[in-house]
Enzyme design. Sequence first.
Site, PDB file in Angstrom:
ATOM      1  N   GLU A  13     -11.871   5.585   7.753  1.00 61.55           N
ATOM      2  CA  GLU A  13     -11.037   4.722   8.614  1.00 61.55           C
ATOM      3  C   GLU A  13     -11.281   5.087  10.079  1.00 61.55           C
ATOM      4  O   GLU A  13     -10.385   5.605  10.735  1.00 61.55           O
ATOM      5  CB  GLU A  13      -9.573   4.976   8.213  1.00 61.55           C
ATOM      6  CG  GLU A  13      -8.571   3.993   8.740  1.00 61.55           C
ATOM      7  CD  GLU A  13      -7.142   4.483   8.505  1.00 61.55           C
ATOM      8  OE1 GLU A  13      -6.902   5.693   8.432  1.00 61.55           O
ATOM      9  OE2 GLU A  13      -6.264   3.613   8.396  1.00 61.55           O
ATOM     10  N   ASN A  46      -3.313   4.979  12.035  1.00 62.51           N
ATOM     11  CA  ASN A  46      -3.664   5.766  13.214  1.00 62.51           C
ATOM     12  C   ASN A  46      -4.579   4.928  14.104  1.00 62.51           C
ATOM     13  O   ASN A  46      -5.189   3.963  13.654  1.00 62.51           O
ATOM     14  CB  ASN A  46      -4.428   7.023  12.786  1.00 62.51           C
ATOM     15  CG  ASN A  46      -3.500   8.110  12.238  1.00 62.51           C
ATOM     16  OD1 ASN A  46      -2.456   8.387  12.830  1.00 62.51           O
ATOM     17  ND2 ASN A  46      -3.877   8.718  11.129  1.00 62.51           N
ATOM     18  N   LYS A  58      -1.176  10.488  20.019  1.00 62.63           N
ATOM     19  CA  LYS A  58      -1.594  10.760  18.628  1.00 62.63           C
ATOM     20  C   LYS A  58      -3.121  10.642  18.508  1.00 62.63           C
ATOM     21  O   LYS A  58      -3.773  11.446  17.855  1.00 62.63           O
ATOM     22  CB  LYS A  58      -0.888   9.756  17.690  1.00 62.63           C
ATOM     23  CG  LYS A  58      -1.244   9.894  16.215  1.00 62.63           C
ATOM     24  CD  LYS A  58      -0.353  10.856  15.466  1.00 62.63           C
ATOM     25  CE  LYS A  58      -0.966  11.455  14.219  1.00 62.63           C
ATOM     26  NZ  LYS A  58      -1.027  10.636  13.066  1.00 62.63           N
ATOM     27  N   GLY A  88       0.855  -1.184   0.000  1.00 65.41           N
ATOM     28  CA  GLY A  88       0.000   0.000   0.000  1.00 65.41           C
ATOM     29  C   GLY A  88       0.893   1.236   0.000  1.00 65.41           C
ATOM     30  O   GLY A  88       0.928   1.998   0.967  1.00 65.41           O
ATOM     31  N   ALA A 114       0.361   7.614   0.255  1.00 61.75           N
ATOM     32  CA  ALA A 114       0.982   8.842   0.760  1.00 61.75           C
ATOM     33  C   ALA A 114       2.103   8.545   1.756  1.00 61.75           C
ATOM     34  O   ALA A 114       3.232   9.008   1.589  1.00 61.75           O
ATOM     35  CB  ALA A 114      -0.094   9.708   1.410  1.00 61.75           C
ATOM     36  N   ILE A 115       1.809   7.749   2.764  1.00 60.77           N
ATOM     37  CA  ILE A 115       2.843   7.521   3.783  1.00 60.77           C
ATOM     38  C   ILE A 115       3.773   6.390   3.336  1.00 60.77           C
ATOM     39  O   ILE A 115       4.988   6.440   3.544  1.00 60.77           O
ATOM     40  CB  ILE A 115       2.224   7.287   5.189  1.00 60.77           C
ATOM     41  CG1 ILE A 115       3.211   7.661   6.272  1.00 60.77           C
ATOM     42  CG2 ILE A 115       1.732   5.886   5.400  1.00 60.77           C
ATOM     43  CD1 ILE A 115       3.468   9.121   6.396  1.00 60.77           C
ATOM     44  N   ASN A 147     -10.800  13.864  13.343  1.00 58.13           N
ATOM     45  CA  ASN A 147     -11.130  13.106  12.127  1.00 58.13           C
ATOM     46  C   ASN A 147     -12.637  12.931  11.950  1.00 58.13           C
ATOM     47  O   ASN A 147     -13.166  13.289  10.896  1.00 58.13           O
ATOM     48  CB  ASN A 147     -10.365  11.774  12.101  1.00 58.13           C
ATOM     49  CG  ASN A 147      -8.876  12.008  11.854  1.00 58.13           C
ATOM     50  OD1 ASN A 147      -8.276  12.866  12.474  1.00 58.13           O
ATOM     51  ND2 ASN A 147      -8.280  11.267  10.940  1.00 58.13           N
TER      52      ASN A 147
HETATM   53  N1  LIG Z   1      -0.775  10.198   5.119  1.00 52.03           N
HETATM   54  C1  LIG Z   1      -0.461  10.565   6.362  1.00 52.03           C
HETATM   55  O1  LIG Z   1       0.025  11.680   6.581  1.00 52.03           O
HETATM   56  C2  LIG Z   1      -0.662   9.632   7.516  1.00 52.03           C
HETATM   57  C3  LIG Z   1      -1.215   8.383   7.358  1.00 52.03           C
HETATM   58  N2  LIG Z   1      -1.356   7.562   8.451  1.00 52.03           N
HETATM   59  C4  LIG Z   1      -1.937   6.234   8.290  1.00 52.03           C
HETATM   60  O2  LIG Z   1      -1.264   5.524   7.260  1.00 52.03           O
HETATM   61  C5  LIG Z   1      -2.188   4.656   6.587  1.00 52.03           C
HETATM   62  C6  LIG Z   1      -2.141   4.958   5.096  1.00 52.03           C
HETATM   63  O3  LIG Z   1      -2.591   6.289   4.892  1.00 52.03           O
HETATM   64  P1  LIG Z   1      -2.256   7.088   3.559  1.00 52.03           P
HETATM   65  O4  LIG Z   1      -0.888   6.762   3.098  1.00 52.03           O
HETATM   66  O5  LIG Z   1      -2.595   8.490   3.828  1.00 52.03           O
HETATM   67  O6  LIG Z   1      -3.332   6.438   2.569  1.00 52.03           O
HETATM   68  P2  LIG Z   1      -3.288   6.298   0.989  1.00 52.03           P
HETATM   69  O7  LIG Z   1      -4.679   6.061   0.554  1.00 52.03           O
HETATM   70  O8  LIG Z   1      -2.535   7.438   0.377  1.00 52.03           O
HETATM   71  O9  LIG Z   1      -2.414   4.988   0.774  1.00 52.03           O
HETATM   72  C7  LIG Z   1      -2.930   3.695   0.712  1.00 52.03           C
HETATM   73  C8  LIG Z   1      -2.456   3.138  -0.596  1.00 52.03           C
HETATM   74  O10 LIG Z   1      -2.685   1.731  -0.643  1.00 52.03           O
HETATM   75  C9  LIG Z   1      -3.145   1.439  -1.941  1.00 52.03           C
HETATM   76  N3  LIG Z   1      -3.830   0.160  -1.990  1.00 52.03           N
HETATM   77  C10 LIG Z   1      -5.001  -0.168  -1.419  1.00 52.03           C
HETATM   78  N4  LIG Z   1      -5.322  -1.448  -1.704  1.00 52.03           N
HETATM   79  C11 LIG Z   1      -4.335  -1.920  -2.497  1.00 52.03           C
HETATM   80  C12 LIG Z   1      -4.120  -3.155  -3.144  1.00 52.03           C
HETATM   81  N5  LIG Z   1      -4.980  -4.148  -3.036  1.00 52.03           N
HETATM   82  N6  LIG Z   1      -3.005  -3.301  -3.904  1.00 52.03           N
HETATM   83  C13 LIG Z   1      -2.132  -2.286  -4.030  1.00 52.03           C
HETATM   84  N7  LIG Z   1      -2.283  -1.080  -3.437  1.00 52.03           N
HETATM   85  C14 LIG Z   1      -3.383  -0.898  -2.678  1.00 52.03           C
HETATM   86  C15 LIG Z   1      -4.088   2.588  -2.240  1.00 52.03           C
HETATM   87  O11 LIG Z   1      -4.461   2.631  -3.604  1.00 52.03           O
HETATM   88  P3  LIG Z   1      -5.915   3.242  -4.000  1.00 52.03           P
HETATM   89  O12 LIG Z   1      -5.790   4.713  -3.802  1.00 52.03           O
HETATM   90  O13 LIG Z   1      -6.074   2.801  -5.409  1.00 52.03           O
HETATM   91  O14 LIG Z   1      -6.926   2.633  -3.072  1.00 52.03           O
HETATM   92  C16 LIG Z   1      -3.222   3.755  -1.786  1.00 52.03           C
HETATM   93  O15 LIG Z   1      -2.300   4.171  -2.766  1.00 52.03           O
HETATM   94  C17 LIG Z   1      -3.564   4.922   7.199  1.00 52.03           C
HETATM   95  O16 LIG Z   1      -3.840   3.933   8.145  1.00 52.03           O
HETATM   96  C18 LIG Z   1      -3.406   6.289   7.887  1.00 52.03           C
HETATM   97  O17 LIG Z   1      -4.207   6.430   9.037  1.00 52.03           O
HETATM   98  C19 LIG Z   1      -0.945   7.928   9.703  1.00 52.03           C
HETATM   99  C20 LIG Z   1      -0.420   9.164   9.890  1.00 52.03           C
HETATM  100  C21 LIG Z   1      -0.206  10.123   8.843  1.00 52.03           C
HETATM  101  C1  LIG Z   2      -5.729  15.123  11.674  1.00 56.45           C
HETATM  102  C2  LIG Z   2      -4.311  14.672  11.537  1.00 56.45           C
HETATM  103  C3  LIG Z   2      -3.495  15.612  10.683  1.00 56.45           C
HETATM  104  C4  LIG Z   2      -3.686  14.702  12.957  1.00 56.45           C
HETATM  105  O1  LIG Z   2      -4.547  14.702  14.003  1.00 56.45           O
HETATM  106  C5  LIG Z   2      -4.243  13.280  10.964  1.00 56.45           C
HETATM  107  O2  LIG Z   2      -3.498  12.469  11.439  1.00 56.45           O
HETATM  108  C6  LIG Z   2      -5.147  12.873   9.871  1.00 56.45           C
HETATM  109  O3  LIG Z   2      -5.476  13.692   9.012  1.00 56.45           O
HETATM  110  O4  LIG Z   2      -5.518  11.700   9.847  1.00 56.45           O
END
Ligand SMILES: NC(=O)C1=CN([C@@H]2O[C@H](COP(=O)(O)OP(=O)(O)OC[C@H]3O[C@@H](n4cnc5c(N)ncnc54)[C@H](OP(=O)(O)O)[C@@H]3O)[C@@H](O)[C@H]2O)C=CC1
Ligand SMILES: CC(C)(CO)C(=O)C(=O)O
Length: 337
Positions: free
Chosen positions: A285, A102, A204, A7, A10-11, A212
């Site tokens: 989520e 998270n 957090k 996956g 973003a992160i 959220n």
């Molecule tokens: N981004 C952030 O700043 C933060 C994120 N988090 C946590 O990190 C986790 C990920 O968040 P985030 O990165 O923002 O989410 P994203 O949606 O950007 O990333 C998830 C990725 O996984 C991909 N994906 C889903 N299913 C599959 C699959 N079957 N095969 C291949 N790829 C797949 C998605 O593709 P598609 O878009 O096509 O579904 C997407 O690109 C969450 O739990 C979030 O709470 C925690 C703190 C900060």
């Molecule tokens: C709200 C924030 C920026 C931190 O509390 C976050 O983690 C989110 O967008 O899921």
Amino acid sequence: MRVAVLGAGAIGAYVGASLHRAGVEVSLIARGAHLRALRESGVRVISPRGDFAAHPHATDDPREVGPVDYVFLGLKANQYAGAGPLLEPLLHHSTALIAAQNGIPWWYFHGVPGPYEGRRIEAVDPGGAVSAVMPPERAIGCVVYAATEIAEPGVIRHLEGTRLSIGEPDGTVSDRCRAFADAMIAGGLKCPVEANLRNDIWVKLMGNIAFNPISALARATMAAICRHENTRRLVVEMMRETLDVADALGVHPDVSIERRLAGAERTGEHKTSTLQDLEKGKPLELDAILTAVVELADLTGVAVPTLRVVDALADLLNAHVTATAAPAPVAVPGGAR
Ligand SMILES: NC(=O)C1=CN([C@@H]2O[C@H](COP(=O)(O)OP(=O)(O)OC[C@H]3O[C@@H](n4cnc5c(N)ncnc54)[C@H](OP(=O)(O)O)[C@@H]3O)[C@@H](O)[C@H]2O)C=CC1
Ligand SMILES: CC(C)(CO)C(=O)C(=O)O
């Protein structure tokens, strides 16, 4: 060290690119237009700390990758139960799983002595479906303080923070944690190995549990929620109830509500990830962020009337979003290219 990012959104892509520039053998598992961009041009990170690029291997088929030492899970937590077919090819007997999620993780009561040791939390591990594919023994806890978003396919915008704290569920400082932290630090990230990661989880969570769901229900940014007197009061009440639950579980987060609120306010006109998901028509989520805490309140006998009301409203909103969501591409390895 071999690492797969399952996956790589973003992160995940941000962490994968950082590890790759530290010389780690990284594979990114993604899909759709984002995968096509990752294959063609690699990951481009745009960051106030300096832009950088990395071009690790990228695929939608974990069988192409094979067993690795660490799987960094960048999927949303509500996708974990269905991740079995994607995970299986990546695992050898000691592969560690590090989840970016998270909220309350599925392994929360693993390795913690006391009355709840080994207990399953239904909201995050329904019927044991998550621990069946991700045994808690494999889990290294992680709390992500960095904030990133996908600006366009293959391009990650890093907004703030470079810290991802990690820790063993049982609090030991293990070799596997130290080795992963060293690689993250070599890649330019902060990665302290914490003996009490549950403290970080609740610190957090105090922000996520309030902002959220409110942001999604009120379609409001973090700053707008803080500016409006009634929602500001609601945030404080939700944080207070959350601290009561943490307290009942023996965790005493070392941050005041005032400081946590001020930190969130500084984030400004930011849409939380939940509001962003809502606007994209994606499932919210919130099971790990809110419903699990209501379940823990029931377990410990703590009164959480405000959390309960917001959980009910957010649950109804989520049911509507889920019912009307465009079907996600089928999670079959090697499926859509
Ligand atoms: N981004 C952030 O700043 C933060 C994120 N988090 C946590 O990190 C986790 C990920 O968040 P985030 O990165 O923002 O989410 P994203 O949606 O950007 O990333 C998830 C990725 O996984 C991909 N994906 C889903 N299913 C599959 C699959 N079957 N095969 C291949 N790829 C797949 C998605 O593709 P598609 O878009 O096509 O579904 C997407 O690109 C969450 O739990 C979030 O709470 C925690 C703190 C900060
Ligand atoms: C709200 C924030 C920026 C931190 O509390 C976050 O983690 C989110 O967008 O899921």
